[in-house]
Design a protein around this motif. Structure first.
Motif, PDB file in Angstrom:
ATOM      1  N   GLU A  51      -2.189   5.822  -0.005  1.00  0.00           N
ATOM      2  CA  GLU A  51      -1.894   4.516   0.589  1.00  0.00           C
ATOM      3  C   GLU A  51      -2.798   3.430   0.020  1.00  0.00           C
ATOM      4  O   GLU A  51      -2.351   2.316  -0.261  1.00  0.00           O
ATOM      5  CB  GLU A  51      -2.045   4.581   2.108  1.00  0.00           C
ATOM      6  N   VAL A  52      -4.078   3.753  -0.169  1.00  0.00           N
ATOM      7  CA  VAL A  52      -5.009   2.790  -0.763  1.00  0.00           C
ATOM      8  C   VAL A  52      -4.564   2.458  -2.186  1.00  0.00           C
ATOM      9  O   VAL A  52      -4.571   1.285  -2.594  1.00  0.00           O
ATOM     10  CB  VAL A  52      -6.455   3.342  -0.740  1.00  0.00           C
TER      11      VAL A  52
ATOM     12  N   SER B  72      -1.540   0.156  -2.097  1.00  0.00           N
ATOM     13  CA  SER B  72      -1.883  -1.232  -1.767  1.00  0.00           C
ATOM     14  C   SER B  72      -2.560  -1.917  -2.951  1.00  0.00           C
ATOM     15  O   SER B  72      -2.314  -3.097  -3.205  1.00  0.00           O
ATOM     16  CB  SER B  72      -2.758  -1.296  -0.518  1.00  0.00           C
TER      17      SER B  72
ATOM     18  N   SER C 273       0.214  -2.854  -5.428  1.00  0.00           N
ATOM     19  CA  SER C 273       1.027  -3.996  -4.979  1.00  0.00           C
ATOM     20  C   SER C 273       0.238  -5.300  -5.076  1.00  0.00           C
ATOM     21  O   SER C 273       0.793  -6.337  -5.436  1.00  0.00           O
ATOM     22  CB  SER C 273       1.544  -3.769  -3.564  1.00  0.00           C
ATOM     23  N   GLN C 274      -1.065  -5.271  -4.784  1.00  0.00           N
ATOM     24  CA  GLN C 274      -1.888  -6.472  -4.950  1.00  0.00           C
ATOM     25  C   GLN C 274      -2.047  -6.817  -6.425  1.00  0.00           C
ATOM     26  O   GLN C 274      -2.026  -7.994  -6.804  1.00  0.00           O
ATOM     27  CB  GLN C 274      -3.255  -6.279  -4.310  1.00  0.00           C
TER      28      GLN C 274
ATOM     29  N   SER D 290       3.987   2.090  -9.164  1.00  0.00           N
ATOM     30  CA  SER D 290       4.232   1.963  -7.726  1.00  0.00           C
ATOM     31  C   SER D 290       5.291   2.955  -7.257  1.00  0.00           C
ATOM     32  O   SER D 290       5.137   3.587  -6.206  1.00  0.00           O
ATOM     33  CB  SER D 290       4.676   0.532  -7.415  1.00  0.00           C
TER      34      SER D 290
ATOM     35  N   GLN E   9       4.816   5.980  -4.589  1.00  0.00           N
ATOM     36  CA  GLN E   9       5.682   6.041  -3.421  1.00  0.00           C
ATOM     37  C   GLN E   9       6.324   7.416  -3.289  1.00  0.00           C
ATOM     38  O   GLN E   9       6.397   7.976  -2.194  1.00  0.00           O
ATOM     39  CB  GLN E   9       6.760   4.957  -3.499  1.00  0.00           C
TER      40      GLN E   9
END
Length: 188
Positions: free
Chosen positions: A62-63, A66, A69-70, A136, A140
């Motif tokens: 999850e980290v 994120s 995505s950033q 990404s 996922q």
């Protein structure tokens, strides 16, 4: 050896390679790949650890998701900032793509001058976004696989989960699901 012999083809190739390695595009691509692969390497090393539980693995993924995505939204600016530190003498402007000239055979055809894009837009569209989107998507998929495993075999993840499975009389059904997973090859 070929440079000593003054081989024109090899020396031309070497000069072209030296120019490309010093170019803005190459350095920004290199920095972008390094930043993304550094984060992926951290996740990979964590997932390979034999002592980490699945909850921690999921939180590390999850980290990473994120971060990616950033980075998708501000990564080019970050890479450009790092590139400026590496090469002061480079031309830092985005290389402008060559325009296509469309031959108009009939008077009702228009020349596609509205399709002109800047070098930054081309770089983002052709290199940056496909790279970040691929990473990404891979993260996922890994996240979904880990969550599926966690929901199926939660009772194996920690003593408290095992205790709650025993107290709720779910242990026989959990063990049957585990045996089925071993037979199907889902668990090594």
């Amino acid at each position: 050896m070929s440079l000593d012999n003054r081989d024109g083809f090899i020396s031309t190739e070497c000069r072209a390679l030296a120019i490309e390695v010093r170019s803005w595009r190459f350095l920004v691509c290199l920095i972008t790949c390094y930043n993304l692969l550094f984060q992926i390497n951290i996740i990979s090393k964590t997932l390979q650890s034999p002592s980490i539980c699945i909850d921690d693995q999921i939180s590390h993924i999850e980290v990473g998701m994120s971060f990616v995505s950033q980075y998708r939204h501000g990564g080019v600016a970050i890479a450009e900032g790092e590139e400026k530190e590496l090469a002061d003498e480079l031309d830092r402007a985005y290389p402008e793509p060559r325009g296509r000239k469309k031959i108009c055979l009939f008077s009702y055809e228009s020349s596609n001058e509205s399709d002109h894009q800047t070098g930054e837009e081309v770089f983002r569209r052709e290199f940056f976004y496909p790279l970040v989107d691929t990473i990404s998507q891979s993260l996922q998929e890994r996240f979904e696989n880990m969550n599926d495993f966690k929901t199926k075999y939660r009772f194996l993840c920690g003593a408290s989960n095992m205790k709650s499975a025993i107290l709720s009389d779910m242990l026989p059904s959990c063990c049957a699901a585990l045996a089925k997973g071993v037979r199907e090859g889902n668990i090594d």
